[in-house]
Design a protein around this motif. Structure first.
Motif, PDB file in Angstrom:
ATOM      1  N   VAL A 226      -2.858 -11.137  -7.053  1.00 58.51           N
ATOM      2  CA  VAL A 226      -3.886 -10.538  -7.647  1.00 58.51           C
ATOM      3  C   VAL A 226      -5.328 -10.802  -7.158  1.00 58.51           C
ATOM      4  O   VAL A 226      -5.289 -12.076  -7.372  1.00 58.51           O
ATOM      5  CB  VAL A 226      -3.559 -10.447  -9.199  1.00 58.51           C
TER       6      VAL A 226
ATOM      7  N   GLU B 296      -9.302  -5.089 -10.282  1.00 56.93           N
ATOM      8  CA  GLU B 296      -8.392  -6.106  -9.567  1.00 56.93           C
ATOM      9  C   GLU B 296      -7.634  -5.248  -8.287  1.00 56.93           C
ATOM     10  O   GLU B 296      -7.706  -4.022  -8.455  1.00 56.93           O
ATOM     11  CB  GLU B 296      -7.122  -6.613 -10.396  1.00 56.93           C
ATOM     12  N   THR B 297      -7.110  -5.888  -7.467  1.00 55.44           N
ATOM     13  CA  THR B 297      -6.358  -5.283  -6.350  1.00 55.44           C
ATOM     14  C   THR B 297      -5.027  -6.220  -6.406  1.00 55.44           C
ATOM     15  O   THR B 297      -5.023  -7.485  -6.241  1.00 55.44           O
ATOM     16  CB  THR B 297      -6.934  -5.509  -5.135  1.00 55.44           C
ATOM     17  N   HIS B 298      -4.023  -5.357  -6.427  1.00 57.35           N
ATOM     18  CA  HIS B 298      -2.509  -6.141  -6.453  1.00 57.35           C
ATOM     19  C   HIS B 298      -2.106  -5.838  -5.083  1.00 57.35           C
ATOM     20  O   HIS B 298      -1.860  -4.576  -4.544  1.00 57.35           O
ATOM     21  CB  HIS B 298      -1.747  -5.313  -7.559  1.00 57.35           C
TER      22      HIS B 298
ATOM     23  N   THR C  78      -6.769  -1.351  -8.651  1.00 55.28           N
ATOM     24  CA  THR C  78      -6.869  -0.922 -10.165  1.00 55.28           C
ATOM     25  C   THR C  78      -7.914  -0.780 -10.607  1.00 55.28           C
ATOM     26  O   THR C  78      -8.398  -0.328 -11.919  1.00 55.28           O
ATOM     27  CB  THR C  78      -5.845  -1.901 -10.931  1.00 55.28           C
ATOM     28  N   GLY C  79      -9.290  -1.132 -10.034  1.00 58.98           N
ATOM     29  CA  GLY C  79     -10.372  -1.042 -10.302  1.00 58.98           C
ATOM     30  C   GLY C  79     -11.054  -2.308 -10.270  1.00 58.98           C
ATOM     31  O   GLY C  79     -11.673  -2.726  -9.589  1.00 58.98           O
TER      32      GLY C  79
ATOM     33  N   GLU D 239      -2.286  -1.983  -4.425  1.00 55.66           N
ATOM     34  CA  GLU D 239      -2.585  -1.179  -5.696  1.00 55.66           C
ATOM     35  C   GLU D 239      -4.009  -1.534  -6.181  1.00 55.66           C
ATOM     36  O   GLU D 239      -4.124  -2.564  -6.854  1.00 55.66           O
ATOM     37  CB  GLU D 239      -1.522  -1.377  -6.716  1.00 55.66           C
TER      38      GLU D 239
ATOM     39  N   ARG E 297     -12.243  -6.195  -4.312  1.00 57.08           N
ATOM     40  CA  ARG E 297     -11.882  -4.994  -3.582  1.00 57.08           C
ATOM     41  C   ARG E 297     -11.571  -5.401  -2.415  1.00 57.08           C
ATOM     42  O   ARG E 297     -12.551  -5.495  -1.551  1.00 57.08           O
ATOM     43  CB  ARG E 297     -12.672  -3.763  -3.715  1.00 57.08           C
TER      44      ARG E 297
END
Length: 356
Positions: free
Chosen positions: A321, A306-308, A303-304, A301, A325
């Protein structure tokens, strides 16, 4: 302003207990947030402070005075509800000044106090409008203004932002916090949103099942949760939990049910051979270049900022987390490395923190 003290406060509806012996000290001018899942008793506790619910047992003091049997109007508190509860046929100014009118305050004094509150809340251009002509955020500010003009000793907020969209909630969080910093009135705020609690509170009281699980400064609770419930409730995404046995030796770590060992360096020697629940926050997991805890990526996922990443490793669902990117795709094999200094260890049976 006033301090609030709850001593052994219980609440039952018939034979059904919902609040179990709560003890809380709220200092003069403090901003305290009661947080917990739906049904944990936080709103009931707030309503007992307001006088809208009777106290089954225990003592409630406001400014040193026992108020168990005082009517709400005699407690010198002001409450802001989840619903704005504005009179639709009245203007903003009339809504804000209505309680003063009921008290028999002179019209010119009502006008002065309403305009003073409107200036604080940036409502001056809207004083002649009706509630239907306002946005959700403006209506909430009117409800807050109605509380401010009463000049109470205590503000009580019962999930006031739950009806607003995400962007407005962020804006109103900042406005309520700024209002508290300006007025310095003792404030008790109820929410189920842990982000609101973390960002707004001087002190958080985490509740579950009518009990207080832990109380303290937001970052203290985040960094040193007293048990698995608090650890999992505070933080988004939530803390990861892995059950196993801590083993020492050449390769210290957490032995899982399948016999595999997850490397966990520098855990307290006293915990060796102990069955634990190992907790690690998503931001404290790295993707290792060397061999680590092997997992398979399930969902990514971005989010801009962060990347989950959600992965399956050792039969466990693990969320991490990344603050960059990363080029990771579902189905990819990755190695996870846990940052041991930020690890949390809980007793496998009691779920209480071990390394306090």
């Amino acid at each position: 302003m006033a301090a609030i003290t709850l001593e052994g406060v219980h609440k039952s509806y018939g034979n059904v207990p919902v609040v179990h012996g709560v003890d809380i000290e709220i200092a003069d001018g403090e901003f305290v947030v009661l947080v917990g899942p739906s049904g944990c008793g936080k709103s009931t506790l707030l309503r007992m402070v307001a006088g809208l619910e009777t106290i089954t047992d225990g003592t409630l003091r406001i400014d040193g005075r026992v108020v168990n049997d005082l009517a709400p109007k005699d407690r010198d508190i002001a409450m802001v509800f989840q619903s704005y509860a504005l009179y639709p046929h009245m203007s903003v100014a009339q809504n804000m000044g209505f309680s003063l009118k009921l008290r028999g305050v002179a019209a010119d004094e009502i006008d002065r106090q309403v305009r003073q509150a409107a200036q604080i809340l940036a409502l001056e251009p809207y004083l002649d409008r009706r509630p239907r002509e306002l946005s959700g955020g403006q209506r909430q500010r009117v409800a807050m203004g109605r509380a401010i003009v009463r000049n109470p000793q205590v503000f009580l907020f019962d999930e006031p932002l739950s009806n607003l969209d995400a962007k407005l909630r962020v804006q109103m969080r900042a406005e309520i916090k700024a209002l508290h910093q300006q007025l310095k009135i003792t404030t008790v705020y109820v929410t189920h949103d842990q982000t609101e609690a973390m960002t707004m509170a001087d002190r958080i009281v985490v509740m579950q099942g009518g009990h207080v699980e832990q109380s303290g400064a937001p970052l203290d609770l985040y960094d040193r949760p007293a048990n698995v419930f608090v650890a999992g409730f505070l933080g988004s995404p939530a803390m990861n939990f892995i059950r196993g046995t801590l083993v020492a030796g050449d390769r210290p770590g957490l032995r899982l049910d399948d016999g595999s060992v997850v490397e966990v360096r520098a855990f307290p020697a006293a915990l060796a051979d102990k069955d634990v629940i190992f907790g690690i926050r998503p931001e404290d997991i790295e993707i290792a270049a060397e061999s680590g805890f092997e997992g398979t990526v399930g969902i990514v996922e971005p989010t801009g900022a962060e990347t989950h990443v959600m992965a399956r490793a050792g039969g466990q669902d693990i969320t991490l987390v990344r603050n960059d990117r990363v080029a990771i795709a579902p189905g990819q094999q990755i190695s996870l490395f846990f940052l041991a200094p930020r690890s949390h260890f809980f007793d496998a049976e009691s779920a209480r923190r071990l390394n306090i």
